[in-house]
Design a protein around this motif. Sequence first.
Motif, PDB file in Angstrom:
ATOM      1  N   ARG A 178      -2.465   1.625  -0.993  1.00 61.09           N
ATOM      2  CA  ARG A 178      -2.430   0.386  -1.781  1.00 61.09           C
ATOM      3  C   ARG A 178      -3.349   0.490  -3.001  1.00 61.09           C
ATOM      4  O   ARG A 178      -3.038  -0.052  -4.053  1.00 61.09           O
ATOM      5  N   LEU A 179      -4.452   1.211  -2.867  1.00 62.69           N
ATOM      6  CA  LEU A 179      -5.331   1.433  -4.014  1.00 62.69           C
ATOM      7  C   LEU A 179      -4.677   2.355  -5.040  1.00 62.69           C
ATOM      8  O   LEU A 179      -4.723   2.108  -6.246  1.00 62.69           O
ATOM      9  N   ALA A 180      -4.073   3.435  -4.552  1.00 65.00           N
ATOM     10  CA  ALA A 180      -3.538   4.451  -5.449  1.00 65.00           C
ATOM     11  C   ALA A 180      -2.179   4.082  -6.024  1.00 65.00           C
ATOM     12  O   ALA A 180      -1.852   4.475  -7.144  1.00 65.00           O
ATOM     13  N   LYS A 181      -1.382   3.327  -5.266  1.00 65.54           N
ATOM     14  CA  LYS A 181      -0.023   2.984  -5.702  1.00 65.54           C
ATOM     15  C   LYS A 181       0.162   1.476  -5.705  1.00 65.54           C
ATOM     16  O   LYS A 181      -0.246   0.796  -6.633  1.00 65.54           O
ATOM     17  N   ASP A 182       0.784   0.939  -4.640  1.00 64.60           N
ATOM     18  CA  ASP A 182       0.995  -0.505  -4.573  1.00 64.60           C
ATOM     19  C   ASP A 182       1.232  -0.908  -3.119  1.00 64.60           C
ATOM     20  O   ASP A 182       1.241  -0.070  -2.217  1.00 64.60           O
ATOM     21  N   GLU A 184       3.893  -2.106  -1.546  1.00 64.70           N
ATOM     22  CA  GLU A 184       5.142  -1.679  -0.909  1.00 64.70           C
ATOM     23  C   GLU A 184       5.062  -0.222  -0.443  1.00 64.70           C
ATOM     24  O   GLU A 184       5.590   0.127   0.617  1.00 64.70           O
ATOM     25  N   ALA A 185       4.395   0.613  -1.209  1.00 63.43           N
ATOM     26  CA  ALA A 185       4.326   2.036  -0.879  1.00 63.43           C
ATOM     27  C   ALA A 185       3.573   2.297   0.419  1.00 63.43           C
ATOM     28  O   ALA A 185       3.836   3.284   1.109  1.00 63.43           O
ATOM     29  N   GLY A 186       2.654   1.426   0.757  1.00 63.25           N
ATOM     30  CA  GLY A 186       1.842   1.646   1.952  1.00 63.25           C
ATOM     31  C   GLY A 186       2.273   0.885   3.170  1.00 63.25           C
ATOM     32  O   GLY A 186       1.638   1.004   4.232  1.00 63.25           O
TER      33      GLY A 186
END
Length: 325
Positions: A178-182, A184-186
């Motif tokens: 969630r820190l690196a992407k968003d 939904e990705a996690g």
Amino acid sequence: MNPREPRAIGGYFELELAPSAATLHAGSLRFQSSRAAFLALLRSMRPTAVWMPWYICDAMLEPLRMSGTPIKRYGLDSTLRPQPVELARDEWFVYVNYFGLCGHQVSDVLSRFPRERVVIDNAQALFAQPTDCLATLYSPRKFLGVPDGGYLVTQQQIEMPTAIDDASLLRCNHLLTRLAKDAEAGYIDYAAAEESLKHQEPLRMSALTRRLLAGIDYEAVRARRVANFAFLHETLQRYNSFKFPYDPEAVPLCYPYFGAPSGLREELQAERVYTPTYWPDVASATGVPAFERDLPGSALFLPCDQRLSREDLFPIARRLLSRVA
């Protein structure tokens, strides 16, 4: 780290965190989850049965099943106050401090039932002080970006596990993603992390989770949640079917809005505003009273956590008002 070995010096760096400071509930017993703490309590004390609200997460029923403890159920009224029950000898009564807003109801429970047989589930009330009762349970990951962990506050002698949870690292993927992407990705990793906490024997809280919890600015978390909730309550209380005594000192999990318009949760989700459902499996339980049966589908739980500002919340409140005002 093996405590018998000398501390490692030099080499690669670990994740940089804020300096360790005081944590909440410093005198508590620390487990890998709240449900594991509850299981340890049940096995140490062995009640003849436990009264549980119909409106509760199924995760809290799991320790009762694992320990072979009989379960009895009770209903709530529209203010989340327990309906009357008769406790038999050596039976316990569990009450949930719903959304961190039910301090008055907790006091009511302690006045009506023998407090030495009452367990307060503060999984949704991390900042609430422990009460003078058999035990109080906490689940910090409901409020904070940590992979796991649970607190048990009790004066009873509890048999603590010797083993320490070593799986926290595997539950961190969604936090980093969630820190690196968003968000939904996690999500798949988040669901896997939650699944990994099911049906576990009690373990001591991991060193990683302890260190993460020690680096949090709790006063900043408290202040932001209180301010965000106050804004939502001021804006929406007129239309909210859930009438509760407003305590400006309470640190809420979320803003519960009862009687939400149909489809609003899906509309918010389309705008990437994610609201949990507490708890959808309750609606299909055999024998569940009408109030608890209808609540998961008719309530909306708006986020008010420390990541958000009034500017984030204003469009959410406006969307709801456009449907009800």
